[in-house]
Write a protein that holds these residues in place. Structure first.
Motif, PDB file in Angstrom:
ATOM      1  N   GLY A  80      -9.022 -19.311   8.371  1.00  0.00           N
ATOM      2  CA  GLY A  80     -10.309 -19.994   8.339  1.00  0.00           C
ATOM      3  C   GLY A  80     -10.611 -20.533   9.725  1.00  0.00           C
ATOM      4  N   GLY A  81     -11.644 -21.360   9.825  1.00  0.00           N
ATOM      5  CA  GLY A  81     -11.939 -21.948  11.120  1.00  0.00           C
ATOM      6  C   GLY A  81     -13.393 -22.306  11.303  1.00  0.00           C
ATOM      7  N   TRP A  82     -13.739 -22.522  12.548  1.00  0.00           N
ATOM      8  CA  TRP A  82     -15.062 -23.001  12.918  1.00  0.00           C
ATOM      9  C   TRP A  82     -15.718 -22.022  13.903  1.00  0.00           C
ATOM     10  N   ASP A  83     -17.032 -21.940  13.853  1.00  0.00           N
ATOM     11  CA  ASP A  83     -17.735 -21.149  14.855  1.00  0.00           C
ATOM     12  C   ASP A  83     -19.163 -21.659  14.991  1.00  0.00           C
ATOM     13  N   ILE A  84     -19.739 -21.443  16.180  1.00  0.00           N
ATOM     14  CA  ILE A  84     -21.112 -21.889  16.430  1.00  0.00           C
ATOM     15  C   ILE A  84     -22.134 -20.912  15.873  1.00  0.00           C
ATOM     16  N   PHE A  85     -21.645 -19.785  15.317  1.00  0.00           N
ATOM     17  CA  PHE A  85     -22.515 -18.829  14.628  1.00  0.00           C
ATOM     18  C   PHE A  85     -22.005 -18.664  13.201  1.00  0.00           C
ATOM     19  N   ALA A  86     -22.931 -18.476  12.240  1.00  0.00           N
ATOM     20  CA  ALA A  86     -22.597 -18.569  10.818  1.00  0.00           C
ATOM     21  C   ALA A  86     -22.095 -17.271  10.209  1.00  0.00           C
ATOM     22  N   GLU A  87     -22.178 -16.146  10.902  1.00  0.00           N
ATOM     23  CA  GLU A  87     -21.823 -14.871  10.280  1.00  0.00           C
ATOM     24  C   GLU A  87     -20.358 -14.855   9.845  1.00  0.00           C
ATOM     25  N   ASP A  88     -20.093 -14.182   8.698  1.00  0.00           N
ATOM     26  CA  ASP A  88     -18.723 -14.085   8.221  1.00  0.00           C
ATOM     27  C   ASP A  88     -17.916 -13.196   9.164  1.00  0.00           C
ATOM     28  N   ILE A  89     -16.613 -13.138   8.962  1.00  0.00           N
ATOM     29  CA  ILE A  89     -15.753 -12.500   9.958  1.00  0.00           C
ATOM     30  C   ILE A  89     -15.862 -10.977   9.925  1.00  0.00           C
ATOM     31  N   TYR A  90     -16.286 -10.406   8.819  1.00  0.00           N
ATOM     32  CA  TYR A  90     -16.569  -8.964   8.830  1.00  0.00           C
ATOM     33  C   TYR A  90     -17.777  -8.677   9.719  1.00  0.00           C
ATOM     34  N   GLU A  91     -18.840  -9.444   9.524  1.00  0.00           N
ATOM     35  CA  GLU A  91     -20.036  -9.275  10.368  1.00  0.00           C
ATOM     36  C   GLU A  91     -19.706  -9.558  11.833  1.00  0.00           C
ATOM     37  N   ALA A  92     -18.905 -10.604  12.059  1.00  0.00           N
ATOM     38  CA  ALA A  92     -18.527 -10.965  13.428  1.00  0.00           C
ATOM     39  C   ALA A  92     -17.711  -9.846  14.081  1.00  0.00           C
ATOM     40  N   SER A  93     -16.842  -9.205  13.304  1.00  0.00           N
ATOM     41  CA  SER A  93     -16.032  -8.114  13.830  1.00  0.00           C
ATOM     42  C   SER A  93     -16.892  -6.921  14.229  1.00  0.00           C
ATOM     43  N   LEU A  94     -17.884  -6.631  13.412  1.00  0.00           N
ATOM     44  CA  LEU A  94     -18.816  -5.546  13.756  1.00  0.00           C
ATOM     45  C   LEU A  94     -19.582  -5.890  15.027  1.00  0.00           C
ATOM     46  N   HIS A  95     -20.009  -7.140  15.118  1.00  0.00           N
ATOM     47  CA  HIS A  95     -20.781  -7.597  16.280  1.00  0.00           C
ATOM     48  C   HIS A  95     -19.944  -7.555  17.558  1.00  0.00           C
ATOM     49  N   ALA A  96     -18.670  -7.861  17.446  1.00  0.00           N
ATOM     50  CA  ALA A  96     -17.791  -7.902  18.620  1.00  0.00           C
ATOM     51  C   ALA A  96     -17.552  -6.513  19.195  1.00  0.00           C
ATOM     52  N   GLU A  97     -17.604  -5.490  18.351  1.00  0.00           N
ATOM     53  CA  GLU A  97     -17.428  -4.093  18.771  1.00  0.00           C
ATOM     54  C   GLU A  97     -16.085  -3.840  19.462  1.00  0.00           C
ATOM     55  N   VAL A  98     -15.062  -4.506  18.963  1.00  0.00           N
ATOM     56  CA  VAL A  98     -13.712  -4.241  19.450  1.00  0.00           C
ATOM     57  C   VAL A  98     -13.059  -3.173  18.572  1.00  0.00           C
ATOM     58  N   LEU A  99     -13.052  -3.415  17.265  1.00  0.00           N
ATOM     59  CA  LEU A  99     -12.443  -2.495  16.314  1.00  0.00           C
ATOM     60  C   LEU A  99     -13.497  -1.571  15.711  1.00  0.00           C
ATOM     61  N   LYS A 100     -13.106  -0.350  15.450  1.00  0.00           N
ATOM     62  CA  LYS A 100     -14.005   0.615  14.824  1.00  0.00           C
ATOM     63  C   LYS A 100     -14.270   0.219  13.377  1.00  0.00           C
ATOM     64  N   LYS A 101     -15.443   0.610  12.888  1.00  0.00           N
ATOM     65  CA  LYS A 101     -15.822   0.247  11.525  1.00  0.00           C
ATOM     66  C   LYS A 101     -14.811   0.778  10.519  1.00  0.00           C
ATOM     67  N   GLU A 102     -14.304   2.002  10.748  1.00  0.00           N
ATOM     68  CA  GLU A 102     -13.335   2.560   9.802  1.00  0.00           C
ATOM     69  C   GLU A 102     -12.033   1.773   9.759  1.00  0.00           C
ATOM     70  N   ASP A 103     -11.692   1.081  10.867  1.00  0.00           N
ATOM     71  CA  ASP A 103     -10.489   0.250  10.876  1.00  0.00           C
ATOM     72  C   ASP A 103     -10.701  -1.088  10.184  1.00  0.00           C
ATOM     73  N   LEU A 104     -11.964  -1.462  10.013  1.00  0.00           N
ATOM     74  CA  LEU A 104     -12.286  -2.716   9.334  1.00  0.00           C
ATOM     75  C   LEU A 104     -12.466  -2.536   7.829  1.00  0.00           C
ATOM     76  N   GLU A 105     -12.745  -1.312   7.403  1.00  0.00           N
ATOM     77  CA  GLU A 105     -13.071  -1.088   5.996  1.00  0.00           C
ATOM     78  C   GLU A 105     -11.934  -1.477   5.063  1.00  0.00           C
ATOM     79  N   GLY A 106     -10.700  -1.257   5.481  1.00  0.00           N
ATOM     80  CA  GLY A 106      -9.556  -1.572   4.622  1.00  0.00           C
ATOM     81  C   GLY A 106      -9.382  -3.051   4.335  1.00  0.00           C
ATOM     82  N   VAL A 107      -9.971  -3.893   5.176  1.00  0.00           N
ATOM     83  CA  VAL A 107      -9.857  -5.349   4.974  1.00  0.00           C
ATOM     84  C   VAL A 107     -11.248  -5.996   4.917  1.00  0.00           C
ATOM     85  N   LYS A 108     -12.251  -5.195   4.614  1.00  0.00           N
ATOM     86  CA  LYS A 108     -13.638  -5.687   4.625  1.00  0.00           C
ATOM     87  C   LYS A 108     -13.836  -6.872   3.693  1.00  0.00           C
TER      88      LYS A 108
END
Length: 433
Positions: A80-108
């Protein structure tokens, strides 16, 4: 050697991240969730992959650290934690563009379920960001109390026995040490009087964490937990603290290359370092105030390793320059160039050039995992105050005023493993393993 009494790692371990939606944080969390589902290998993590020699050399006993040291299980971590933006961590991960979407699907589903709590934010400390998911309070003290309540509520809601708090948010602007930082009483008074010139948002998190008995990890170079007031508070509450500034790319190389020069007694005339980086960290560091904080951290490494006061003929006049350039097209894929002008026999010049094309968050994520598990271990061991044995993970290792920080990566590695040996009652060793 007597074994240290370590409290068992019972129940869930809360992992509360400041800047939980950032590139490093989301990569750390997504990767940790993927590891425990068997979807990937925890490459880069000492706690998960590294071995440690036990016993005598001829016994050839090399178990994995996690099999002999009483670490918390990665399956027991709750994020858990805090952030100055409200998006959940799946959305944040997509926005960050570090990991590919297919690598995120297993823990979406797990990522989408992690929603940041509103953060303490002051744009005067991070000028290039505009927070929209932020707390309000009359004073820094009020904001700190809100963080304490968040920690308690998170632990209760998730059935956590204990928690670790780590700063993985942006670098704040440079502020010098002031009289308000020199003692706990002066610091608390400054918080209550809302002295926003000297009390940063990160300090609110550090104080709240220590007040709640949670180890605090400082992953940025800004002034925060590395002040006498925090050391006093950590000692008073018997809480483990560590920092500062995760050692990932260019500085990691410096902590390997500088010892090489010193070990061979090769001279150094100059070391020029420059980086290009395009993620949120790069944008923040494009501000001169935030860059100055990072620059101080990165410049300290070479001087400490090379000891110019001891070797003036080799290192007494080194020109060391560091630059970080914000370049949006590169995103999280940082590139660092180093030009090293060294001097050999009879004063003849040589050059060493390094081009490191690295991925900032990919290098930092396993550090976050290790630091959470080792900090929790330290707390269960009864270790408190500055955890200098964790210097291996930091650019600018926190240290007591009367001590010199150790920057050599391999010496740091030995110190870390010897501390683990002491914890399990094994004899320490005086060589690299």
């Amino acid at each position: 050697m007597e074994k240290i009494e370590v409290k068992e790692a019972n129940g869930k371990l809360g992992v509360l991240v400041v800047g939980v939606g950032g590139a490093v944080s989301s990569t750390f969390i997504a990767g940790s969730l993927a590891v425990r589902k068997g979807l990937t290998t925890p490459i880069g993590s000492l706690t998960q992959l590294a071995i440690m020699r036990l016993g005598k050399c001829n016994e050839n006993c090399f178990p994995k650290i996690k099999d002999v040291v009483p670490l918390a299980d990665i399956n027991d971590m709750v994020f858990g934690g805090w952030d100055i933006f409200a998006e959940d961590i799946y959305e944040a991960s997509l926005h960050a563009e570090v990991l590919k979407k297919e690598d995120l699907e297993g823990v979406k589903d797990e990522l989408a379920a992690i929603k940041p709590m509103p953060a303490v934010f002051d744009q005067n400390f991070v000028k290039r960001l505009h927070g929209t998911h932020v707390k309000s309070g009359a004073t820094r003290w009020d904001l700190m109390e809100q963080i304490r309540e968040d920690i308690r509520n998170f632990k209760a809601a998730n059935g956590c026995d204990r928690a670790v708090v780590m700063w993985v948010a942006s670098t704040e602007v440079y502020i010098p040490l002031s009289k308000e930082h020199e003692s706990l009483a002066a610091f608390e008074q400054a918080m209550k009087e809302n002295n926003t010139e000297v009390i940063s948002p990160s300090m609110c998190y550090a104080y709240a964490s220590i007040a709640e008995g949670c180890p605090f990890i400082m992953g940025a170079p800004n002034l925060c937990v590395d002040i006498p007031a925090m050391w006093e508070f950590a000692d008073k509450n018997k809480v483990a603290i560590s920092g500062k500034d995760y050692k990932t790319g260019q500085t990691m190389l410096k902590t390997v290359l500088a010892p090489m020069l010193k070990t061979r007694m090769l001279g150094l005339e100059g070391w020029f370092s420059t980086n290009i980086l395009g993620n949120r960290d790069g944008e923040v560091l494009d501000d001169p105030g935030s860059f100055k904080t990072k620059e101080v951290s990165k410049l300290s490494v070479i001087d400490t390793i090379l000891q110019p006061e001891v070797y003036p003929e080799l290192y007494g006049n080194v020109y060391h320059k560091v630059r970080i350039n914000y370049y949006p097209p590169r995103k999280d894929n940082k590139e660092g160039w180093d030009n090293i002008d060294l001097i050999g026999w009879m004063g003849y010049p040589m050059q060493l050039k390094v081009n490191f094309l690295c991925r900032d968050s990919i290098l930092a994520a396993p550090l976050c995992l290790d630091l959470v598990l080792f900090s929790d271990l330290a707390q269960r061991c009864g270790f408190y105050g500055i955890q200098s044995w964790l210097s291996f993970y930091f650019k600018s290792p926190m240290h007591a005023p009367d001590q010199v920080p150790e920057h050599d990566l391999f010496i740091q590695h030995t110190i870390l493993k010897n501390t683990l040996r002491k914890i399990i009652g094994e004899p320490t060793i005086d060589y690299l393993d």
